[in-house]
Enzyme design. Structure first.
Site, PDB file in Angstrom:
ATOM      1  N   ASP A 269       0.733  -1.278  -0.240  1.00 16.24           N
ATOM      2  CA  ASP A 269      -0.134  -0.065   0.060  1.00 16.24           C
ATOM      3  C   ASP A 269       0.881   1.302   0.038  1.00 16.24           C
ATOM      4  O   ASP A 269       2.152   1.339   0.380  1.00 16.24           O
ATOM      5  CB  ASP A 269      -0.867   0.026   1.340  1.00 16.24           C
ATOM      6  CG  ASP A 269      -2.260  -1.007   1.236  1.00 16.24           C
ATOM      7  OD1 ASP A 269      -2.099  -1.841   0.454  1.00 16.24           O
ATOM      8  OD2 ASP A 269      -2.937  -0.962   2.165  1.00 16.24           O
ATOM      9  N   HIS A 412       3.438  -2.222   3.033  1.00 18.11           N
ATOM     10  CA  HIS A 412       3.587  -0.868   2.638  1.00 18.11           C
ATOM     11  C   HIS A 412       4.909  -0.750   1.960  1.00 18.11           C
ATOM     12  O   HIS A 412       5.979  -1.011   2.604  1.00 18.11           O
ATOM     13  CB  HIS A 412       3.523   0.158   3.771  1.00 18.11           C
ATOM     14  CG  HIS A 412       2.112   0.218   4.447  1.00 18.11           C
ATOM     15  ND1 HIS A 412       1.780  -1.071   5.376  1.00 18.11           N
ATOM     16  CD2 HIS A 412       0.981   0.555   4.365  1.00 18.11           C
ATOM     17  CE1 HIS A 412       0.472  -0.894   5.765  1.00 18.11           C
ATOM     18  NE2 HIS A 412      -0.023   0.291   4.980  1.00 18.11           N
TER      19      HIS A 412
HETATM   20 NI    NI Z   1      -2.645   2.937   3.293  1.00 14.14          NI
END
Ligand code: NI
Length: 475
Positions: A269, A412
């Site tokens: 992400d 992430h």
């Molecule tokens: Ni996010």
């Protein structure tokens, strides 16, 4: 304690018996037998034989081995299947028959679908074990129950094997306990039919074989062309020429779907982040030969369009993570719509396709926001918390401990520590027996609908989507 032979050893010995039993003119090298090697001696090297053997070797060197050992269900399921990149019709034909056999044997339990299980990669057959000499031979060649300490348990034993190949055609067998399917694949057209289509008279697939010269046989006797259909004649002649396997197929996906195999979707992400960090992640994915899913922020896509283009160009899935990362459950429907649209536009402007999937920031979504977003929301069931601890070892540990068949793992790509962990994460997934796929591939076969939320696939937890429970909806 009785002596236990490896499945492979038993199989090869049985294959040797099958060869002798068929009465083919084998010239057994006596030294080979006397030294006790478990590899049967091949027929004497003639010109024809070398094409037949070369074709078989060529297929064996291209195939990929899959194993399923599911001891949870009665009967105990063991499957050994092969797939060839670029030959999806064979995998699809095989998978459909395998799932039907599992369902018929009660392997679905009280569910509508099979729940894929983890199987130790060490159980996958070596490629040479997928060579067969006849449809009847392969039936007896599947590893016997004497390999298992649970001899008295009912078992569903499944295996696919290569019978012969040549030109644009491949003949393979699929054994489901005592049921034998013989499949003929056109490698150029990527179509697969039953071997019955090759013969004019009605035949028993089990009786089909291929002799050492590459000629089709029925019950051990060569078949006259007058007994073959036009397709049969084409295939029979094909077997006398060099096999032409598909070249350059994308082999990052497993050959079977996540309805049968234990898959995991690795998702990243908030990117794209710093280009050198993102490039390291792309390199790691290329090295591991897998595809990832990126949930990108519109603002970051606008800042680093070249990175978005590289991610898309390398075949990874790109999805929408809104434009500026707001909490959608606290946003007005108009804001939700504009957040999704702006991110779409930034991603498209960078040269990637318009995303079909959305991940709400913080996983925060309510009914009104889901309705306004108008696309499937992809959540996760494995949270590595990489953004919080920034510890590569903890990220790997989380995947090792928590990822199960059907999982979606949240990470992430903007954190160097997460990218640093990537090679070990990819290795851990593979060592566990999980196949890394994109989110869309994970859910292939389950229709994703706008406004619904998806946390995982299968029956791992109550939030997972499956045929009985295709999506989670919140009002
Ligand atoms: Ni996010």
């Amino acid at each position: 304690m009785h002596q236990r032979l490896s499945a492979h050893r038993v199989r090869l010995r049985r294959r040797l018996f099958a060869l002798i039993a068929t009465g083919t003119a084998l010239t057994l090298a006596s030294g080979c037998v006397a030294t006790g090697t478990d590899r049967p001696a091949g027929p004497s090297p003639t010109a024809d034989h070398s094409i037949v053997q070369d074709n078989l070797d060529s297929v064996l060197s291209h195939l990929r081995s899959y194993a399923i050992d599911d001891s949870e269900f009665e009967p105990h399921l063991t499957a050994h299947l092969f797939g060839i990149p670029g030959v999806s019709s064979l995998s699809a034909a095989t998978e459909a028959r395998v799932l039907e056999a599992i369902e018929t044997a009660g392997g679905f339990g009280d569910r509508l679908a099979y729940s894929p299980v983890l199987t130790d990669p060490a159980q996958r057959w070596p490629s040479e074990s997928f060579a067969s000499t006849s449809a009847s031979g392969v039936g007896s060649a599947t590893p016997s129950t004497t390999d298992s300490p649970e001899d008295d348990r009912a078992r569903l034993q499944i295996s696919s094997q290569v019978l012969a190949a040549g030109g644009n055609h491949l003949i393979s067998t699929l054994v489901l306990n005592s049921t034998v399917h013989v499949l003929v694949t056109d490698l150029a057209a990527d179509t697969t039919v039953g071997v019955e289509d090759l013969f004019d008279p009605e035949i028993d697939p089990v009786a089909v074989g291929v002799d050492e010269s590459g000629a089709l046989t029925l019950k051990g006797s060569p078949v006259a062309e007058t007994d073959l259909t036009p397709l049969g004649v084409t295939v029979a002649r094909s077997l006398q020429s060099r096999v032409d396997l598909p070249d350059g197929a994308d082999d990052r996906n497993p050959d079977f779907s996540c309805a049968l195999l234990p898959c995991v979707a690795l998702t990243y992400d908030d990117g794209p982040g710093e280009p050198e960090v993102e490039d390291s992640l792309l390199d790691a994915a290329a090295e591991a030969n897998i595809r990832l899913t990126y949930f990108l922020l519109g603002t970051n896509a606008a800042d680093f369009p070249e990175t978005v283009e590289r991610v898309a160009g390398q075949g990874h899935e790109i999805a929408n993570h809104t434009h500026t990362h707001p909490k959608l459950d606290r946003s007005t429907p108009a804001t939700v719509r504009s957040q999704v649209q702006q991110a779409d536009e930034a991603i498209e402007a960078a040269g990637a396709q318009r995303p079909g999937l959305l991940r709400p920031p913080y996983g925060a979504l309510n009914g009104a926001a889901a309705k306004a977003a108008k696309r499937p929301a992809i959540l996760w069931d494995v949270d590595t918390e990489d953004w919080r601890h920034k510890d590569p070892q903890k990220i790997v540990g989380s995947v090792v401990t928590d990822a199960e068949p059907g999982s979606i793992v949240l990470m992430h790509s903007i954190h160097p520590s997460t990218v640093e962990a990537a090679p070990a994460v990819f290795a851990a997934v593979a060592e566990k027996g999980l196949y890394a796929v994109t989110v869309s591939e994970l859910f292939a076969g389950i229709e994703l609908t706008a406004g619904a939320q998806y946390f995982c696939r299968g029956y791992g937890n109550r939030l997972c989507s499956n045929p009985e429970h295709p999506a989670v909806r919140r009002s």
